[in-house]
Design a protein around this motif. Sequence first.
Motif, PDB file in Angstrom:
ATOM      1  N   ARG A  22      42.776  44.820  27.948  1.00  0.00           N
ATOM      2  CA  ARG A  22      43.943  44.817  28.936  1.00  0.00           C
ATOM      3  C   ARG A  22      43.992  46.199  29.579  1.00  0.00           C
ATOM      4  NH1 ARG A  22      50.147  44.306  27.659  1.00  0.00           N
ATOM      5  NH2 ARG A  22      50.761  43.912  29.827  1.00  0.00           N
ATOM      6  N   TYR A  25      41.383  46.186  32.231  1.00  0.00           N
ATOM      7  CA  TYR A  25      41.527  45.215  33.489  1.00  0.00           C
ATOM      8  C   TYR A  25      42.701  45.807  34.216  1.00  0.00           C
ATOM      9  CZ  TYR A  25      43.896  41.081  35.562  1.00  0.00           C
ATOM     10  OH  TYR A  25      44.274  40.106  36.411  1.00  0.00           O
ATOM     11  N   THR A  29      40.772  46.002  38.262  1.00  0.00           N
ATOM     12  CA  THR A  29      41.205  45.014  38.706  1.00  0.00           C
ATOM     13  C   THR A  29      42.283  45.225  39.995  1.00  0.00           C
ATOM     14  OG1 THR A  29      42.663  43.697  37.456  1.00  0.00           O
ATOM     15  CG2 THR A  29      40.474  43.248  37.248  1.00  0.00           C
ATOM     16  N   ALA A  31      44.793  42.999  40.516  1.00  0.00           N
ATOM     17  CA  ALA A  31      45.984  42.504  40.035  1.00  0.00           C
ATOM     18  C   ALA A  31      46.408  43.648  38.879  1.00  0.00           C
ATOM     19  CB  ALA A  31      45.774  41.312  39.193  1.00  0.00           C
ATOM     20  N   GLY A  32      45.407  43.845  38.225  1.00  0.00           N
ATOM     21  CA  GLY A  32      45.692  45.145  37.251  1.00  0.00           C
ATOM     22  C   GLY A  32      46.223  46.385  37.638  1.00  0.00           C
ATOM     23  N   SER A  54      42.001  39.080  40.085  1.00  0.00           N
ATOM     24  CA  SER A  54      41.545  39.303  38.938  1.00  0.00           C
ATOM     25  C   SER A  54      40.053  39.530  38.489  1.00  0.00           C
ATOM     26  CB  SER A  54      41.843  38.064  38.201  1.00  0.00           C
ATOM     27  OG  SER A  54      43.428  37.798  38.357  1.00  0.00           O
ATOM     28  N   GLU A  55      39.200  39.978  39.568  1.00  0.00           N
ATOM     29  CA  GLU A  55      37.659  40.148  39.387  1.00  0.00           C
ATOM     30  C   GLU A  55      37.471  41.607  39.206  1.00  0.00           C
ATOM     31  OE1 GLU A  55      33.603  39.196  41.882  1.00  0.00           O
ATOM     32  OE2 GLU A  55      35.425  38.801  43.017  1.00  0.00           O
TER      33      GLU A  55
END
Length: 171
Positions: A22, A25, A29, A31-32, A54-55
Amino acid sequence: MESGLSFDRFVKKIYLNAPLERIYYCWATEAGITSWFLRSAQYTSKEGHKRDASELVEEGDVYRWQWHNWEGEEKGSILGANGKDNLELTFSNSKISLRLAEKKGVVLLTLEQYDIPTDESSKMNIYNGCSNGWTFWLANLKAYLEHGILLNETSFDLTNDPLAGHVFVNI
């Protein structure tokens, strides 16, 4: 890193009680990284296609970051990304290495900013500014991951205050 302090690098460390995957991430990313750090981020592969939110980023990608309460943007490149616990990138005319290591049930995050120019402007704006900034942002990441809250200022528009980045502790 050799012993002692110098203006061409600094290290910041923090223990995070969250899964290593997490944490990675949250850095690697769109989103992260926009969940706790940035207003917007865009990653583009070396082949020129925009990565999905999210990649995970990969070595050779380029990025464009924009913050809350600052009109500027940072552009750079991903120098290394192993998809798990190590990420390196160019940042603010220098480089950042991010390493994650599991220790006694938590994760030690080590951020090193290095290859910082040592002219007077860089000492103030990169060494001092980024060192202070990362201290806050790593605490913000901890608050987000462990308690679900954000500490950075998004309610007040500070973009017209030229000293905001030097006097406010949470932007």
